[in-house]
Design a protein around this motif. Sequence first.
Motif, short mmCIF file in Angstrom:
data_model
loop_
_atom_site.label_atom_id
_atom_site.label_comp_id
_atom_site.label_asym_id
_atom_site.label_seq_id
_atom_site.Cartn_x
_atom_site.Cartn_y
_atom_site.Cartn_z
N ILE A 78 -9.58 -8.23 2.29
CA ILE A 78 -9.16 -7.53 2.88
C ILE A 78 -8.98 -6.17 1.33
O ILE A 78 -8.86 -5.17 2.01
N TYR A 79 -8.72 -6.53 0.33
CA TYR A 79 -8.66 -5.49 -0.28
C TYR A 79 -9.66 -4.08 -0.43
O TYR A 79 -9.73 -3.03 -0.56
N VAL B 231 -7.45 -2.81 10.07
CA VAL B 231 -7.80 -3.94 8.75
C VAL B 231 -7.01 -5.05 9.25
O VAL B 231 -7.49 -5.76 9.34
N LYS C 272 -12.12 -3.51 1.96
CA LYS C 272 -11.98 -3.11 3.17
C LYS C 272 -10.93 -2.42 3.10
O LYS C 272 -11.31 -0.95 3.41
N VAL C 273 -9.43 -2.46 2.50
CA VAL C 273 -8.48 -1.66 2.29
C VAL C 273 -9.55 -0.14 1.26
O VAL C 273 -9.27 0.73 1.99
N ILE D 81 -5.65 5.66 0.59
CA ILE D 81 -4.46 4.38 0.91
C ILE D 81 -4.70 4.56 -0.97
O ILE D 81 -5.55 3.99 -1.18
N PHE E 63 0.92 -1.43 -0.65
CA PHE E 63 -0.13 0.03 0.36
C PHE E 63 0.41 1.33 0.16
O PHE E 63 1.73 0.79 0.97
N LYS F 189 -4.31 7.47 8.83
CA LYS F 189 -4.07 6.56 7.81
C LYS F 189 -3.75 4.95 8.25
O LYS F 189 -3.68 3.94 7.82
N GLU G 54 -5.73 4.09 10.35
CA GLU G 54 -6.67 3.20 10.34
C GLU G 54 -6.61 1.89 8.76
O GLU G 54 -7.27 0.66 9.05
N LEU G 55 -5.06 1.51 8.31
CA LEU G 55 -4.82 0.26 7.62
C LEU G 55 -4.76 -1.26 8.56
O LEU G 55 -5.24 -2.00 9.13
N ILE H 191 -10.71 2.98 2.21
CA ILE H 191 -10.51 3.85 3.32
C ILE H 191 -9.61 5.11 1.66
O ILE H 191 -8.89 4.77 1.70
N MET I 29 -3.27 0.99 -2.99
CA MET I 29 -3.49 -0.83 -3.83
C MET I 29 -2.81 -0.68 -4.45
O MET I 29 -3.04 -0.60 -5.44
#
Length: 107
Positions: A94-95, A60, A97-98, A104, A45, A53, A56-57, A101, A106
Amino acid sequence: MEENNLNHKLDFNDIPEENNTDVFANFKEKLEKVQTFPGLYPFKFILTGGAAKLTELRAVLPDDNFIETPSKTGKYISVTVKKWMLDANAVVDIYKKVGEIKGIMML
């Protein structure tokens, strides 16, 4: 746990910019061709929002080891998280959920 040999030929440029369902389905299909599951998967990321941030990461991926590398200017933080994943669906989850945000990117 032994890290699998990863085929890094998967590129987000290969994923169409249609609706999110198609993007994640396409990503999952390509991921299953290049990654062995269960196995160690490297999430990468780029954060543009600083410590907030990062917090927040971490929400997750709370129990995982973060490798953080700030950019030379300090505007960005590169984060790598190697996580044992059972299948491609778990990676996609997971991707997703991220992806909720802002700030961020990916990789």
